[in-house]
Write a protein that holds these residues in place. Sequence first.
Motif, PDB file in Angstrom:
ATOM      1  N   GLY A 110       0.806  -1.214   0.000  1.00 30.39           N
ATOM      2  CA  GLY A 110       0.000   0.000   0.000  1.00 30.39           C
ATOM      3  C   GLY A 110       0.838   1.262   0.000  1.00 30.39           C
ATOM      4  O   GLY A 110       0.575   2.204  -0.760  1.00 30.39           O
ATOM      5  N   ASN A 111       1.869   1.305   0.847  1.00 28.04           N
ATOM      6  CA  ASN A 111       2.742   2.476   0.900  1.00 28.04           C
ATOM      7  C   ASN A 111       3.440   2.721  -0.432  1.00 28.04           C
ATOM      8  O   ASN A 111       3.589   3.865  -0.870  1.00 28.04           O
ATOM      9  CB  ASN A 111       3.787   2.311   2.007  1.00 28.04           C
ATOM     10  N   GLN A 112       3.861   1.638  -1.075  1.00 24.60           N
ATOM     11  CA  GLN A 112       4.580   1.783  -2.341  1.00 24.60           C
ATOM     12  C   GLN A 112       3.651   2.206  -3.478  1.00 24.60           C
ATOM     13  O   GLN A 112       4.061   2.905  -4.400  1.00 24.60           O
ATOM     14  CB  GLN A 112       5.304   0.480  -2.681  1.00 24.60           C
ATOM     15  N   LEU A 113       2.410   1.802  -3.402  1.00 26.48           N
ATOM     16  CA  LEU A 113       1.432   2.237  -4.392  1.00 26.48           C
ATOM     17  C   LEU A 113       1.041   3.704  -4.187  1.00 26.48           C
ATOM     18  O   LEU A 113       0.905   4.469  -5.139  1.00 26.48           O
ATOM     19  CB  LEU A 113       0.182   1.360  -4.308  1.00 26.48           C
ATOM     20  N   MET A 114       0.894   4.095  -2.937  1.00 25.12           N
ATOM     21  CA  MET A 114       0.450   5.455  -2.647  1.00 25.12           C
ATOM     22  C   MET A 114       1.530   6.500  -2.888  1.00 25.12           C
ATOM     23  O   MET A 114       1.219   7.663  -3.142  1.00 25.12           O
ATOM     24  CB  MET A 114      -0.025   5.551  -1.189  1.00 25.12           C
ATOM     25  N   GLU A 115       2.787   6.094  -2.805  1.00 22.29           N
ATOM     26  CA  GLU A 115       3.884   7.058  -2.924  1.00 22.29           C
ATOM     27  C   GLU A 115       3.808   7.852  -4.221  1.00 22.29           C
ATOM     28  O   GLU A 115       3.867   9.080  -4.233  1.00 22.29           O
ATOM     29  CB  GLU A 115       5.229   6.326  -2.840  1.00 22.29           C
ATOM     30  N   GLY A 116       3.690   7.155  -5.348  1.00 22.73           N
ATOM     31  CA  GLY A 116       3.618   7.832  -6.635  1.00 22.73           C
ATOM     32  C   GLY A 116       2.361   8.670  -6.795  1.00 22.73           C
ATOM     33  O   GLY A 116       2.390   9.748  -7.394  1.00 22.73           O
ATOM     34  N   LEU A 117       1.267   8.161  -6.274  1.00 19.80           N
ATOM     35  CA  LEU A 117      -0.003   8.884  -6.379  1.00 19.80           C
ATOM     36  C   LEU A 117       0.037  10.199  -5.611  1.00 19.80           C
ATOM     37  O   LEU A 117      -0.456  11.222  -6.075  1.00 19.80           O
ATOM     38  CB  LEU A 117      -1.141   8.004  -5.848  1.00 19.80           C
ATOM     39  N   ARG A 118       0.651  10.188  -4.448  1.00 18.61           N
ATOM     40  CA  ARG A 118       0.727  11.414  -3.646  1.00 18.61           C
ATOM     41  C   ARG A 118       1.744  12.388  -4.232  1.00 18.61           C
ATOM     42  O   ARG A 118       1.529  13.603  -4.235  1.00 18.61           O
ATOM     43  CB  ARG A 118       1.078  11.069  -2.203  1.00 18.61           C
ATOM     44  N   TYR A 119       2.859  11.848  -4.735  1.00 14.24           N
ATOM     45  CA  TYR A 119       3.921  12.710  -5.267  1.00 14.24           C
ATOM     46  C   TYR A 119       3.531  13.317  -6.618  1.00 14.24           C
ATOM     47  O   TYR A 119       3.659  14.520  -6.837  1.00 14.24           O
ATOM     48  CB  TYR A 119       5.214  11.911  -5.402  1.00 14.24           C
ATOM     49  N   HIS A 120       3.068  12.456  -7.534  1.00 12.11           N
ATOM     50  CA  HIS A 120       2.778  12.921  -8.895  1.00 12.11           C
ATOM     51  C   HIS A 120       1.387  13.527  -9.039  1.00 12.11           C
ATOM     52  O   HIS A 120       1.202  14.499  -9.773  1.00 12.11           O
ATOM     53  CB  HIS A 120       2.918  11.759  -9.887  1.00 12.11           C
ATOM     54  N   MET A 121       0.407  12.937  -8.374  1.00 13.15           N
ATOM     55  CA  MET A 121      -0.983  13.349  -8.565  1.00 13.15           C
ATOM     56  C   MET A 121      -1.492  14.295  -7.484  1.00 13.15           C
ATOM     57  O   MET A 121      -2.607  14.814  -7.590  1.00 13.15           O
ATOM     58  CB  MET A 121      -1.881  12.103  -8.616  1.00 13.15           C
ATOM     59  N   GLY A 122      -0.696  14.513  -6.440  1.00 13.65           N
ATOM     60  CA  GLY A 122      -1.093  15.435  -5.379  1.00 13.65           C
ATOM     61  C   GLY A 122      -2.281  14.966  -4.565  1.00 13.65           C
ATOM     62  O   GLY A 122      -3.031  15.782  -4.010  1.00 13.65           O
ATOM     63  N   MET A 123      -2.479  13.639  -4.465  1.00 12.97           N
ATOM     64  CA  MET A 123      -3.623  13.110  -3.725  1.00 12.97           C
ATOM     65  C   MET A 123      -3.389  13.159  -2.222  1.00 12.97           C
ATOM     66  O   MET A 123      -2.248  13.095  -1.750  1.00 12.97           O
ATOM     67  CB  MET A 123      -3.902  11.658  -4.141  1.00 12.97           C
ATOM     68  N   SER A 124      -4.468  13.238  -1.493  1.00 11.44           N
ATOM     69  CA  SER A 124      -4.383  13.100  -0.042  1.00 11.44           C
ATOM     70  C   SER A 124      -4.148  11.622   0.279  1.00 11.44           C
ATOM     71  O   SER A 124      -4.283  10.753  -0.585  1.00 11.44           O
ATOM     72  CB  SER A 124      -5.679  13.568   0.610  1.00 11.44           C
ATOM     73  N   LYS A 125      -3.821  11.339   1.543  1.00 12.27           N
ATOM     74  CA  LYS A 125      -3.587   9.956   1.935  1.00 12.27           C
ATOM     75  C   LYS A 125      -4.828   9.106   1.721  1.00 12.27           C
ATOM     76  O   LYS A 125      -4.744   7.959   1.256  1.00 12.27           O
ATOM     77  CB  LYS A 125      -3.149   9.912   3.396  1.00 12.27           C
TER      78      LYS A 125
END
Length: 330
Positions: A110-125
């Motif tokens: 989960g952490n590895q999937l969320m990393e790119g989404l938060r960094y590139h897409m600016g998503m909240s947790k």
Amino acid sequence: MLDVRDLTVAFQSKDKAKTLVPALDGVSISIGRGETLGLVGESGCGKTLSSLAVMGLLPESARVQSGQLLFDGDDLLHLKDAERNKVRGVRIGMIFQDPMTSLSPYYTIGNQLMEGLRYHMGMSKKQAKERALDLLQKVGIPGPERVFHEYPEQLSGGMRQRVMIAIAISCEPDLLIADEPTTALDVTTQAQILDLLAELQRENGMSLILISHDLGVIAEMCSRVVVMYAGQVIEQSEAKALFADPTHPYTRALLAATPRMTEKQERFYQIPGAVPAPTEWGTGCRFRGRCEHATAECGEMPPLSRLDGARFVRCWYAAGQTLQGREVRA
């Protein structure tokens, strides 16, 4: 979409002289929108290195000596790091060869999937977690909530590969590079992964570069094929034409070395010798030491010549046979 032009990459030696040893020599590869391009050749021919150059992930000792990497008209080689990061992982995704070495053992899936989404897409947790669970479900992982909290070592090879695909497509890239996505997987899992890639490509309209040693996979998935040998492109053709009548003696040898089911016992064909190391390339055709058609003319490097339509070949023998209207046989 992607146009690699005359890309030349060398590695800096570790000796005091710091000499540059070539690894890619004038590689030109292009792929259009929605197209599936196959990249084939033995290990050490430059397939993975070419993809790493596109991603901007070359080792520190590597040096791009010349060429262009045009992506939608922009040369990736001239982009600043911040601009390159807006392309890498967002518009261009990559599935690496070995998910066990590409996924960190210290972080959950989960952490590895969320990393790119938060960094590139600016998503909240919260948004990133919802998107990550959707991706795990999309790539066919049962119990995504459970897998989300697990570590890579707790998953099978096929499951880890699906996680790698989920990470690669998380930002909905325009181009996906799949480097040996089915290596070391059983036949059933391999078929599932290939079906998944084809489905994702249809849904998102993305382009796909598929790197594989399995010519059966390439024949099934790709519309066009590029054959590499010793850091060069030596043949390029529409897939149907290449498998029906391969032109370069090396391409014919690769096809002959493919295992087949036959009624009588036969020894598998083996290409004699091995791919030469960059320090052994010399000045002529790099396949001449393994080719039964080699002549004195092969001491000079043949150009990549257009034979007909979209077919190109780098071989004096193959080009001569075609021009004379005779069928080429290796």
